[in-house]
Scaffold this motif. Sequence first.
Motif, short mmCIF file in Angstrom:
data_model
loop_
_atom_site.label_atom_id
_atom_site.label_comp_id
_atom_site.label_asym_id
_atom_site.label_seq_id
_atom_site.Cartn_x
_atom_site.Cartn_y
_atom_site.Cartn_z
N ASP A 1 35.01 49.95 49.02
CA ASP A 1 36.21 50.27 48.15
C ASP A 1 35.97 49.62 46.79
OD1 ASP A 1 37.50 51.35 50.05
OD2 ASP A 1 38.52 49.72 50.65
N VAL A 2 35.48 48.59 46.45
CA VAL A 2 35.13 47.87 45.35
C VAL A 2 34.15 48.74 44.47
CG1 VAL A 2 34.25 45.75 44.02
CG2 VAL A 2 35.56 45.81 46.10
N PHE A 3 33.17 49.27 45.07
CA PHE A 3 32.25 50.02 44.23
C PHE A 3 32.68 51.34 43.84
CE2 PHE A 3 28.77 53.18 44.11
CZ PHE A 3 28.03 52.84 42.88
N ARG A 4 33.47 52.04 44.82
CA ARG A 4 34.07 53.24 44.72
C ARG A 4 35.23 53.04 43.45
NH1 ARG A 4 33.44 57.46 48.03
NH2 ARG A 4 35.18 58.52 47.37
N ALA A 5 35.68 52.07 43.33
CA ALA A 5 36.77 51.90 42.38
C ALA A 5 36.27 51.59 41.15
CB ALA A 5 37.80 50.68 42.71
N GLY A 6 34.69 51.21 41.02
CA GLY A 6 34.10 50.59 39.78
C GLY A 6 34.52 49.66 39.26
N ASP A 7 35.06 48.34 40.27
CA ASP A 7 35.49 47.18 39.67
C ASP A 7 34.32 46.23 39.99
OD1 ASP A 7 37.89 47.85 39.25
OD2 ASP A 7 38.69 47.74 41.09
N THR B 1 27.81 42.13 38.26
CA THR B 1 26.52 41.91 38.49
C THR B 1 26.60 40.92 39.79
OG1 THR B 1 26.56 40.17 36.95
CG2 THR B 1 25.89 42.26 36.22
N LYS B 2 27.46 40.20 40.02
CA LYS B 2 27.61 39.23 41.23
C LYS B 2 28.03 39.74 42.45
CE LYS B 2 26.04 36.32 38.23
NZ LYS B 2 26.21 37.25 37.02
N TYR B 3 28.63 41.13 42.46
CA TYR B 3 29.12 41.53 43.68
C TYR B 3 28.24 41.58 44.74
CZ TYR B 3 31.97 44.54 46.55
OH TYR B 3 32.66 45.12 47.82
N LEU B 4 27.17 42.33 44.42
CA LEU B 4 26.09 42.44 45.82
C LEU B 4 25.67 41.33 46.33
CD1 LEU B 4 24.55 44.11 47.62
CD2 LEU B 4 22.82 44.58 45.95
#
Length: 605
Positions: free
Chosen positions: A445-451, A454-457
């Motif tokens: 959901d976070v990637f699909r929303a573009g939110d 650089t630390k997310y993964l």
Amino acid sequence: MFEKLLVANRGEIAVRVMQACEELGVETVAVYSDADRSAGHVEYADEAYNVGPAPASDSYLDQEAILEVAERAGADAVHPGYGFLAENAEFARRVEEADGITWVGPSSDAMEALGEKTKARRVMEAADVPVVPGTTEPVESAAEVRELGAEYGYPLAIKAEGGGGGRGMKIVRGDEEVEDALESAKREGKAYFDNESVYVEKFLEEPKHIEVQILADNHGNVLHLGERDCSLQRRHQKVIEEAPSPALDADLRAEIGEAARRGVREAGYTNAGTVEFLVEDSVASETQRGEGGAAAEPQFYFMEVNTRIQVEHTVSEEVTGIDVVRQQIRVAADEELPVAQADVEIEGHAMEFRINAENPAEEFAPTPGTLEAYDPPGGLGVRLDDAVAQGDEIAGDYDSMIAKLIVRAPTRERCLERSARALAHFDVAGVETTIPFHRLMLEDDVFRAGDHTTKYLDHEVDAADLEAAVDRWGAPEAIGGVDGERATNELVVEVDDRRYEVVVEDGLPRAAASAERPNGGGEASSNGGGTQVAASDAVTAEMQGTVLSVNVSPGDEVGGGDVVCVLEAMKMENDVVAPAGGTVAEVPVSEGDSVDMGDPLVVFE
């Protein structure tokens, strides 16, 4: 236009350059190492010449050997691709000074001004481009880094001046980490870029990584081709890139594009390049808030300039219709860019997925091996850049990239849907790849929303989800396994004219199959780099690589989790740790040694 161009690189980028040359009517020359005798770029070129053994330092980084081939082949141009010598100003100058040979890239002077990060920061400041707080001169000692920590506060980023792609970059969160991080950054800078100088800047915790593609000719024309969002990264290396960024509005997009143009004009830069920025939502204090308590607008900061073509140039090509590599060659031949800035239009959305030989379930540890199956997708809006075929060996001598899957659609939502379709039909066997990770991200959901930042993964994506993705979508095994399970083969059968895919147990116990492979009897233990397997009395290499350092000696007492040596494999520096405490009996390797899978690194009593 040139008659014959030498590509001083390998793999898919070498083939990409050769394709542009073929369309322009330019003959091509490949160089290759002993490990690449049958590589795709060698087969594609009109001529090919061996430049040395497998280690890049003895082949693709051997400037003398490459220049000798250029003269011997009668090449009148040299294109460096990316990596290796692509950002080496000394090599560019040697090509410029060679009789009758043109460098396809920015001038060596511009490369020095922008390629070394501290000089680039000074240029950008002169062009009124905001920069991340940090040094404008190289840092020599740990004491200097600690002083900067006191001034700016931790965390800090120590970065190799010639670095890129996360290599030569170390994050320091306290005084106690400075010594090791500084030495590691210098070591990687020397190994990958032949430049051990480093600089320090404040490390932004949750930024978006935004970069702007630049093209400039010798006639005063400077274009930007919009921005790319490269925020999805693991260990500071990009894995999915897209254009345009879902995080920028029209005003910020225009502001960043114009800042990139100002910066390269200030440096007198020509040819292709990328200006990289960090964009971060400000933590709005009372003084930062506007009327009604509204938070401050996102701010952008210059990070660095890549004075070369980049891996992800493909998505800019897809949304602008401009062939960046073709324009590189034309600019080097002193031709004028075919469009003005007002003519550059961004249409649709594009994403690039790096298909690497890595196992996402083992913290993206490299997985060299043979491509037992390789069947990439096609169809509307799908592009593939590669230089491999079924049966090729993905060795550990270079980076882990197998291919780049690029998908284009009218909107980001359609691009996500089309990407899911393409990845579902990308079949690879023999090595684990990043395909399961990409498929997982397309459901995130976070990637699909573009939110994502650089630390997310690294900080938010659950390891269990990555393991489940590899179990669900990972490369099929022809043989092998663990814990006495039976080995399997996948077969296709027809019953009443209907096709079925079935799994057949062949009777070979998985444990026996495993025993036939290197380290087959050992118990695996990974520290995140996936670089060691602990047998009963030894830590052994899980893959082919080079020993960068040895941290223990016979007689030393070590604890479980202690780093015993550092192994470089597929351009990744990995700590090798002791799985349990013990006394070192023998260290059969030394710094600089090449090791194969299964070789003992440290033996315990």
